[in-house]
Write an enzyme that holds these catalytic residues in place. Structure first.
Site, short mmCIF file in Angstrom:
data_model
loop_
_atom_site.label_atom_id
_atom_site.label_comp_id
_atom_site.label_asym_id
_atom_site.label_seq_id
_atom_site.Cartn_x
_atom_site.Cartn_y
_atom_site.Cartn_z
CE LYS A 44 -2.12 -4.06 -3.34
NZ LYS A 44 -2.35 -2.66 -2.85
CB CYS A 131 -5.46 -1.64 3.47
SG CYS A 131 -6.26 -1.33 1.88
C1 LIG Z 1 -3.14 -2.72 1.06
C2 LIG Z 1 -3.99 -1.82 0.56
C3 LIG Z 1 -3.64 -0.43 0.35
C4 LIG Z 1 -4.14 0.26 -0.75
C5 LIG Z 1 -5.09 -0.34 -1.71
O1 LIG Z 1 -4.85 -1.46 -2.22
O2 LIG Z 1 -6.11 0.34 -1.94
N1 LIG Z 1 -3.83 1.57 -0.94
C6 LIG Z 1 -3.02 2.24 -0.07
O3 LIG Z 1 -2.73 3.44 -0.24
N2 LIG Z 1 -2.50 1.59 1.02
C7 LIG Z 1 -2.78 0.28 1.27
O4 LIG Z 1 -2.28 -0.26 2.28
#
Ligand SMILES: C=Cc1c(C(=O)O)[nH]c(=O)[nH]c1=O
Length: 312
Positions: A44, A131
């Protein structure tokens, strides 16, 4: 049929792994990926500090299997958790480890990258420029000059081959502009396309209410409904980055979409929404489906058809 590939100079027994963010925040989840049929795994996206992320409901699959919406808000254990995971990771087993970093500032990215470089580990760094869900933080992927400036600082620090996670682009001029920046950095070995399609809004007919809580219901879209946008981004960058690779992600729910991503130019294929819904057993299903398609078409290896999409 042979599904093996290499990305950034490391070998993957098969092209598949998780999209960063899905089944990869804690080491128990990462262990399940290690034990699954995936060819690799990515953590993550990490920030400098631990983050709880946005209030729930913050992820939901959409009705009819069309996809998903999420506004997680970058929940993660903080980069040191993933640095420690990378330090104790067993690099002698078959799967390479990718580490996603998504600093809330260039200074944070520099601090995190420096720590990983000093640890000098075999894992591959992927900097997330896309993000869409941190309130008040416009994503770097849509600010070309800021992305160039960040790479000018980060690429020399990282030294080794690394990757970046890009948002979807929808304008040919943007493909051209982003490719011109990416081509400036020799050790920028690959781009991962696409991150979720930012700031969609899912609304429930009966309750007349947005489905997710954060940001008035605005969140990133994933799953089958973003497949064609993902294929376009994969192929656009495959055509524009002759000395680099593209990892394809977006809309892969079966061997068919994986085949199309590779045909569009993908060297590896990540899966987010479908992995979230089906769990890591999904990798065995999708590998079998891809092999069946390849055998029917007479392809022995994914290298036989990568990037060979035809035009009329
Ligand atoms: C790193 C945060 C991301 C997130 C998030 O943590 O909200 N959601 C996504 O669809 N893509 C992202 O790159």
């Amino acid at each position: 049929a042979d599904l093996s590939t290499t990305v950034a100079g490391v070998h993957l027994d098969n092209v598949f792994f998780n999209a960063s963010g899905v089944w990869c925040q804690h080491e128990e989840e990462l262990k399940a990926l290690l034990e699954s049929g995936s060819g690799s795994l990515i953590t993550k996206s990490a920030t400098f500090e631990h983050r709880e992320g946005n209030p729930s409901p913050r992820y939901l699959p959409l009705p009819g299997g069309v996809g998903s919406i999420n506004s997680m808000g970058l929940p993660n254990e903080g980069y040191e958790y993933y640095l420690n995971y990378a330090k104790q990771f067993d690099y002698t087993q078959a799967k390479p480890l990718f580490i996603s970093l998504s600093g809330l500032s260039l200074a944070d990215n520099v601090k995190m990258v420096t720590a990983f470089v000093e640890a000098d580990l075999p894992c591959i760094l992927e900097v997330n420029f896309s993000c869409p869900n941190v309130p008040g933080k416009p994503q770097l992927g849509y600010d070309i000059d800021a992305m160039d400036a960040a790479l000018a600082t980060l690429a020399p620090l990282i030294k080794k081959p690394f990757g970046i996670k890009l948002p979807p682009y929808f304008d040919i001029a943007h493909f051209d502009q982003v490719a011109a920046v990416v081509n400036k950095y020799d050790n920028l070995a690959y781009v991962t396309c696409i991150n979720s399609v930012g700031n969609g809004l899912a609304i429930d007919l009966d309750t007349e209410t947005a489905l997710i809580k954060p940001k008035d219901g605005f969140g990133g879209l994933g799953g089958l409904m973003v497949l064609q946008t993902a294929l376009a981004n994969v192929n656009a960058f495959y055509r524009r980055l002759p000395n680099k690779q593209v990892i394809g992600v977006g809309g892969v729910v079966s061997g068919k979409e994986a085949f199309l991503h590779i045909l569009a130019g993908a060297s590896a294929v990540q899966i987010g929404t479908q992995l979230k819904e089906e769990g890591p057993a999904m990798f065995d299903r999708i590998k079998k489906e891809l092999q069946e398609i390849m055998e029917k078409k007479g392809y022995k290896s994914v290298n036989d058809f990568r990037g060979k999409v035809k035009t009329l």
